[in-house]
Scaffold this motif. Structure first.
Motif, short mmCIF file in Angstrom:
data_model
loop_
_atom_site.label_atom_id
_atom_site.label_comp_id
_atom_site.label_asym_id
_atom_site.label_seq_id
_atom_site.Cartn_x
_atom_site.Cartn_y
_atom_site.Cartn_z
N TYR A 65 -3.56 0.48 15.18
CA TYR A 65 -3.15 0.28 13.79
C TYR A 65 -1.69 -0.15 13.76
O TYR A 65 -0.81 0.53 14.32
N SER A 66 -1.42 -1.29 13.12
CA SER A 66 -0.06 -1.79 13.03
C SER A 66 0.17 -2.46 11.69
O SER A 66 -0.61 -3.35 11.29
N SER A 92 0.87 -1.18 0.00
CA SER A 92 0.00 0.00 0.00
C SER A 92 0.90 1.22 0.00
O SER A 92 1.57 1.52 1.01
N ILE A 93 0.95 1.91 -1.13
CA ILE A 93 1.83 3.08 -1.27
C ILE A 93 0.97 4.31 -0.99
O ILE A 93 -0.02 4.57 -1.68
N ILE A 94 1.36 5.06 0.03
CA ILE A 94 0.47 6.06 0.63
C ILE A 94 1.13 7.42 0.72
O ILE A 94 2.34 7.54 0.97
N ASP A 95 0.34 8.45 0.54
CA ASP A 95 0.77 9.82 0.84
C ASP A 95 -0.40 10.57 1.47
O ASP A 95 -1.56 10.32 1.14
N ILE A 96 -0.09 11.44 2.41
CA ILE A 96 -1.12 12.24 3.06
C ILE A 96 -0.71 13.71 3.06
O ILE A 96 0.47 14.05 2.98
N GLU A 97 -1.71 14.57 3.11
CA GLU A 97 -1.50 15.99 3.40
C GLU A 97 -2.13 16.25 4.76
O GLU A 97 -3.14 15.62 5.11
N THR A 98 -1.53 17.16 5.51
CA THR A 98 -1.99 17.36 6.88
C THR A 98 -2.05 18.85 7.24
O THR A 98 -1.65 19.71 6.46
N THR A 99 -2.53 19.10 8.46
CA THR A 99 -2.60 20.48 8.97
C THR A 99 -1.25 20.98 9.46
O THR A 99 -1.12 22.15 9.81
N GLY A 100 -0.27 20.07 9.54
CA GLY A 100 1.10 20.50 9.84
C GLY A 100 1.38 20.81 11.29
O GLY A 100 2.24 21.63 11.59
N ASN A 101 0.68 20.15 12.22
CA ASN A 101 0.89 20.44 13.64
C ASN A 101 1.62 19.31 14.35
O ASN A 101 1.18 18.81 15.38
N GLY A 102 2.74 18.86 13.79
CA GLY A 102 3.51 17.80 14.42
C GLY A 102 2.86 16.45 14.17
O GLY A 102 2.24 16.22 13.15
N GLN A 130 -5.01 -3.86 4.85
CA GLN A 130 -4.97 -5.14 5.54
C GLN A 130 -4.06 -6.11 4.80
O GLN A 130 -4.17 -6.28 3.57
N ASP A 131 -3.14 -6.74 5.52
CA ASP A 131 -2.22 -7.74 4.95
C ASP A 131 -1.34 -7.16 3.85
O ASP A 131 -0.92 -7.88 2.92
N THR A 132 -1.08 -5.85 3.90
CA THR A 132 -0.15 -5.23 2.94
C THR A 132 1.00 -4.57 3.70
O THR A 132 0.95 -4.42 4.92
N ILE A 133 2.02 -4.21 2.95
CA ILE A 133 3.16 -3.48 3.54
C ILE A 133 2.96 -2.00 3.27
O ILE A 133 2.72 -1.58 2.14
N PHE A 134 3.03 -1.20 4.32
CA PHE A 134 2.82 0.24 4.26
C PHE A 134 4.08 0.89 3.69
O PHE A 134 5.15 0.78 4.27
N VAL A 135 3.95 1.57 2.55
CA VAL A 135 5.09 2.19 1.87
C VAL A 135 4.85 3.69 1.73
O VAL A 135 3.75 4.12 1.34
N ALA A 136 5.85 4.49 2.02
CA ALA A 136 5.74 5.94 1.82
C ALA A 136 7.13 6.54 1.74
O ALA A 136 8.13 5.91 2.14
N HIS A 137 7.20 7.73 1.20
CA HIS A 137 8.46 8.48 1.15
C HIS A 137 8.61 9.19 2.50
O HIS A 137 7.78 10.02 2.85
N SER A 138 9.66 8.84 3.28
CA SER A 138 9.77 9.22 4.70
C SER A 138 8.58 8.61 5.45
O SER A 138 7.72 9.29 5.99
N VAL A 139 8.58 7.28 5.47
CA VAL A 139 7.41 6.52 5.91
C VAL A 139 6.99 6.81 7.34
O VAL A 139 5.79 6.78 7.66
N ASN A 140 7.93 7.10 8.21
CA ASN A 140 7.57 7.27 9.62
C ASN A 140 6.59 8.41 9.84
O ASN A 140 5.73 8.35 10.71
N PHE A 141 6.69 9.47 9.04
CA PHE A 141 5.77 10.59 9.18
C PHE A 141 4.35 10.15 8.84
O PHE A 141 3.43 10.28 9.65
#
Length: 460
Positions: free
Chosen positions: A106-107, A3-13, A79-90
């Motif tokens: 969520y894990s 699962s290749i994911i990107d999010i936009e956020t409000t930017g509050n940490g 579900q049952d996928t590997i979470f992938v992102a650029h700078s994934v920890n964020f």
């Protein structure tokens, strides 16, 4: 499945960060098999600078679904996928926190395309998504929007997975013991692996090699790893900016504290807040009242001409006065531990001989005050504090002369030391300041029997 994911956020940490847009591409290693993209109502205002970056404003998300309304879709798709992102920890930690806010744990296993790129295609000056796409001719449209960035990450991931040897790298990164998913995206694993499980100071460095944070630890490697697990806003920003870590061994906590204090004042690191502020020292002094009774009191150091002792906090100062009052049978009222009292009634100091009630001669009481002052000024005037060295064959020392911190040094255990002149050859001279005084005073109070008095002061 990935699962290749990107999010936009409000930017509050991390914890205060709310998702405004999410895009998920399920990728089987060859092609995209599913997609989900949606704006998200963060249920709070979007800051102007975030709108300027992403183009997403309050009006756009007003009628968008809230996180709790799409959470089940995100759960099902990943579900049952590997979470992938650029700078994934964020991305991972923001999503994990959003789930936590609605009572869901969520894990997922995760992979970072920054770290994978560093390993599989080394040599680039920057591994930001924009710079990588430009260098690798990957089309990137709608920059800083979730779908545009997620789709570009899919194309990058497709290139990475096709590189020879990628399978073993992926396997290593997915190993729970590898710590690849924990390390900052731009920190080479080798930089972390070289850190010792020993006492000393460590330096976080940015892309230019500038020191951005200085810390001390009894176990450097363990403490540094703690930064990576800490999800506070400051720690997340620090880790994101970290490209290298260096260290110096100290042998002991005391020397590490002194080394850290000096390094902070020398480099003035961006992410250090303590010891950069100008402290207001508190000083203990004596004066005689109109009845001829000697008082011990405290005030800001700049208002005291001949201090008996100095402290970085009022709390430490009052603790000192309580000790000296108890040890020399002085009156808490005349040591300014009690104000506006006719006679002392301290909760723990009860050995006053009655000067406050007229039951002790003033001259007798004043003699004890003078004795206490003399003893304090002589105490720790010329001492050496022996410490553990950086190796089993070495010892360290911290030197105080004429009541001032002079520095520290390291000596081989086989080296004969006859006196102060021998110590001078190994002494790394340092300047005393409010923080070094605070550190040494803390240590001497905690371990009063570890210091060794010296009969002759060292040469200034």
């Amino acid at each position: 499945m990935y699962s290749i994911i990107d999010i936009e956020t409000t930017g509050n940490g991390i914890k205060g960060n709310k998702i405004t847009e999410i895009s998920i591409f399920n990728f089987d290693g060859r092609e995209i098999v599913d997609e989900f993209t949606s704006l998200v109502n963060p249920e709070c205002e979007i800051p102007y600078f975030i709108t300027g970056l992403t183009g997403i404003d309050d009006t756009m998300v007003r009628d968008a679904p809230k996180w709790k309304e799409i959470a089940h879709l995100v759960l099902e798709m990943t579900q049952d996928t590997i979470f992938v992102a650029h700078s994934v920890n964020f991305d991972y930690n923001v999503i994990k926190n959003e789930f936590s806010n609605i009572g869901i744990t969520y894990s997922r296993k995760k992979l970072c395309t920054v770290r994978l790129s560093r390993k599989l295609i080394p040599g680039f000056n920057s591994y930001s998504l924009g710079k990588l796409c430009s260098a690798l001719n990957i089309p990137l449209t709608d920059r800083h929007r979730a779908r545009g960035d997620a789709h570009a990450t899919v194309l990058l991931f497709k290139k990475l997975i096709a590189i020879e040897g990628a399978a073993s790298v992926f396997k290593t990164f997915l190993n729970a013991r590898s710590q690849e998913g924990t390390l900052p995206p731009d920190l080479p694993k080798e930089a972390f692996e070289k850190l010792p499980n020993a006492a000393g100071v460590y330096y976080f460095k940015d892309q230019k090699g500038s020191i951005i944070y200085v810390g001390k630890a009894i176990d450097i490697k363990k403490r540094v790893l703690g930064h990576f697990y800490n999800k506070s806003n400051k720690e997340v920003r620090l880790c994101k900016a970290t490209h290298d870590i260096d260290y110096e061994l100290s042998g002991s906590e005391l020397v590490a504290l002194l080394m850290e204090s000096e390094a902070i004042k020398k480099h003035y690191p961006q992410f250090n807040s303590s010891q950069k502020r100008i402290s207001k020292e508190v000083a203990v002094f004596s004066y005689e009242d109109r009845n001829g009774i000697l008082h011990l009191a405290y005030n800001n150091l700049k208002h005291v001409s001949n201090p008996i002792a100095t402290f970085s906090t009022i709390a430490d100062c009052r603790s000192f006065l309580e000790e000296i009052c108890q040890g020399h049978e002085l009156c808490p009222k005349f040591c300014h531990l009690q104000e506006n009292a006719e006679s002392c009634s301290h909760y723990s100091i009860r050995n006053c001989r009655g000067i406050c009630r007229g039951k002790e001669a003033i001259v007798t009481y004043n003699d004890r005050v003078k004795s206490a002052i003399k003893a304090e000024k002589e105490k720790n005037k010329n001492i050496i504090i022996p410490e553990k060295g950086r190796t089993p064959n070495e010892r360290a020392f911290v030197l105080l002369a004429e009541g001032q911190y002079k520095g520290y040094g390291f000596i081989e255990k086989t080296e004969p030391i006859q006196g102060l002149d021998d110590l001078e050859n190994f002494l790394e001279r340092k300047r005393e300041n409010v923080d070094t005084k605070r550190i040494i005073n803390w240590y001497l109070r905690k371990f009063p029997h570890r210091s060794i008095p010296l009969s002759h002061p060292t040469t200034p």
